[in-house]
Structures are given as structure tokens and as C-alpha cells.
Design an enzyme around this catalytic site. Structure first.
Site, short mmCIF file in Angstrom:
data_model
loop_
_atom_site.label_atom_id
_atom_site.label_comp_id
_atom_site.label_asym_id
_atom_site.label_seq_id
_atom_site.Cartn_x
_atom_site.Cartn_y
_atom_site.Cartn_z
N HIS A 41 34.21 -8.53 22.81
CA HIS A 41 34.12 -7.19 22.22
C HIS A 41 34.91 -7.20 20.91
O HIS A 41 35.96 -7.86 20.83
CB HIS A 41 34.80 -6.14 23.12
CG HIS A 41 33.97 -5.59 24.24
ND1 HIS A 41 34.51 -5.32 25.48
CD2 HIS A 41 32.66 -5.22 24.30
CE1 HIS A 41 33.56 -4.82 26.26
NE2 HIS A 41 32.43 -4.76 25.57
N CYS A 87 41.31 -1.38 25.54
CA CYS A 87 40.20 -1.28 26.49
C CYS A 87 40.38 -0.09 27.42
O CYS A 87 39.40 0.52 27.85
CB CYS A 87 40.09 -2.53 27.34
SG CYS A 87 39.73 -4.03 26.44
N1 ARG Z 1 35.69 -6.63 32.53
C1 ARG Z 1 35.31 -5.76 31.45
C2 ARG Z 1 34.03 -6.28 30.81
O1 ARG Z 1 33.90 -7.46 30.67
C3 ARG Z 1 36.41 -5.66 30.45
C4 ARG Z 1 36.13 -4.66 29.37
C5 ARG Z 1 37.22 -4.60 28.35
N2 ARG Z 1 37.03 -3.55 27.46
C6 ARG Z 1 37.11 -3.64 26.13
N3 ARG Z 1 37.02 -2.55 25.43
N4 ARG Z 1 37.22 -4.79 25.51
O2 ARG Z 1 33.16 -5.53 30.45
#
Ligand code: ARG
Length: 258
Positions: free
Chosen positions: A157, A251
Site C-alpha cells: 500500500h 493503517c
Molecule cells: N492485513 C491487511 C491487508 O493486507 C493490512 C492492511 C494495512 N493497511 C494499510 N493501510 N496499509 O490488507
């Protein structure tokens, strides 16, 4: 924010997640409470969404939507494991009186891949958010959206590799981006704070700045020094248990911009 009452690492949709190793929910809750208190001590208002059983990643509120100028651009998740989070977050917004809401036609993971500055929204693609969603968000928000190509699966991300320091500058780890996107970042942000790989691999760039104060993973030692050198106040938080799912302070935080 969303309390991690049902948090678990029970599937793997990014390289940080190891279902065999799992995660300790009690520790995650304690650490998350610490993050929430940090925001409240800074004077920020924290609103909560009810966690939903069976959605172990729902704690990662950043992915739930993108809110700019009171307009809510809904998320549409890449993986079916998280699909139900999109409507749940959108419902929170409509229940709370937001009437400019857009149900996205294209795959996007909210503020995980969209980061808002004064004159531009930076948007990641490569692992989760589809580039067609960048166009859709630009049209709905009426803000220019700049596409950035992510190339390292650890930084799946945009918010794992870059955070806005204020309305006009950012901190980032160049290695997470394609050569062309690195050039775009250099030209847009000649005074950016550059993080090293050690900081990036403890998710040090998954930080939240209100313009002067930066809430950041405690382990990101070099980056904290660098931020202080640039005049920022640094508030370290411990979120190691949530990192087992690939998440950090940002996150866990959906920033609602009025
Ligand atoms: N386990 C989640 C996923 O892979 C983690 C999300 C983390 N969120 C973020 N905004 N980077 O989707």
C-alpha cells in the site's frame, strides 16, 4: 478507528502475514489503545466504528474509505477476505450524516493507497488499488490525483512507503517505487525526508502527521531522528502485534477531512 476485538492473522494477503505464527489479540488491543490515547492526548477527536466478527483486518480503518473535503469515496477491496469491510465503512459514514458518498466502481483500498496533501492526492497502484480508481477518485473529489507505481511487495500500500508531513511535503522510502515514480516524487517534493530501508521494514513510514507532530512506530529510530532534525515533534508508539498483519499507526487510522 476500529478496535481490534476480532483481530487475527488467519490468512495471508501480504508478505508480513504468517497464519502459522498468528498474532496475540490481547496484545494487539492493548497496543491499539495506546495509539488511540496518543491521538486523544494530542487533542485529536477519535470516532469509532463497531468491529465486525469474521473481519480480522477491519482494525485497519485507513482502508475503509478516502475522505476529502467531506466527500467520501468508498473502498472496494482486492481480496474477498476483506470485501465486506467496504460496505461496513460506507454505512458508518451515511449513518453519521455524510451525504456526499460515492460507492466505487473500481478496486481501491481507501487511504491505504490514497494520501491527501493541500493541492494533490497521491495514489499508489501495483498491488491493491487499480489505476482506474485513481481517475474515478479524481473525478469524484475534484482534486488532482497523481499515480505512483509501487514495486516491492513488502510495501503493498502507498501508506507503507510514504506519509504526508504536512499539506505540501512528504517522507518516503524510494526503494518502494518504480524509477519513474521516484522521479515524480523528486520533482514534486525536492525537500522530502528520505527514509532508509531499516525504517521502512519496521513500517516507520506508516506514520500519521498533523503537520507538526508525527505518530510513528517506535522502532523507526533513524527516521525519528531525521524528523526531529526537520523540526517535527515525534510521538513513538508500539504496534508490533499489528505489524504481524502488515499494519502500523496509519493503517489503523482513517483521517476524516472535513
Ligand atoms: N492485513 C491487511 C491487508 O493486507 C493490512 C492492511 C494495512 N493497511 C494499510 N493501510 N496499509 O490488507
Amino acid at each position: 478507528m476500529c478496535r481490534p476485538d476480532y483481530f487475527a492473522v488467519e490468512y495471508a494477503i501480504n508478505p508480513w502475514m504468517d497464519p502459522e505464527a498468528g498474532a496475540d489479540r490481547e496484545v494487539a488491543i492493548r497496543q491499539w489503545e495506546g495509539l488511540k490515547s496518543a491521538y486523544e492526548e494530542l487533542g485529536h477527536r477519535v470516532s469509532l466504528i463497531d468491529p465486525v466478527e469474521g473481519l480480522p483486518d477491519m482494525v485497519f480503518a485507513a482502508n475503509g474509505a478516502l475522505v476529502v473535503g467531506g466527500r467520501v469515496y468508498g473502498a472496494r477491496f482486492t481480496h474477498r477476505e476483506r470485501a465486506a469491510e467496504g460496505p461496513a465503512y460506507l454505512k458508518w459514514f451515511t449513518d453519521n450524516g455524510y451525504d456526499r458518498v460515492h460507492e466505487a466502481a473500481f478496486t481501491n483500498e481507501g487511504e491505504g493507497d490514497f494520501l491527501t496533501l493541500d493541492h494533490v492526492v497521491l495514489a499508489g497502484t501495483g498491488f491493491r488499488t487499480d489505476i482506474t480508481a485513481h481517475k474515478e477518485a479524481q473525478e469524484f473529489l475534484g482534486r488532482p490525483v497523481v499515480t505512483l507505481q509501487l514495486v516491492d511487495p513488502r510495501f503493498y500500500h502507498l501508506d507503507t512507503a510514504l506519509f504526508p508531513l504536512n499539506g505540501h511535503n512528504v517522507a518516503y522510502f524510494p526503494g518502494a517505487f518504480s524509477a519513474g515514480s521516484q522521479e515524480v516524487l523528486e520533482s514534486l517534493f525536492p525537500d522530502a525526508v528520505i527514509a532508509d530501508e531499516d525504517d521502512a521494514t519496521v513500517l516507520g513510514l506508516n506514520a500519521v502527521s498533523d503537520g507538526t507532530r508525527v505518530v510513528i512506530n517506535a522502532e523507526a529510530a533513524n527516521l525519528q531522528l531525521e524528523l526531529k532534525r526537520h523540526g517535527f515533534e515525534v510521538i513513538p508508539v508500539e504496534l508490533s502485534e499489528l505489524r504481524k498483519a502488515g499494519g502500523g499507526p496509519k493503517c489503523c487510522t482513517l483521517e476524516i477531512r472535513g
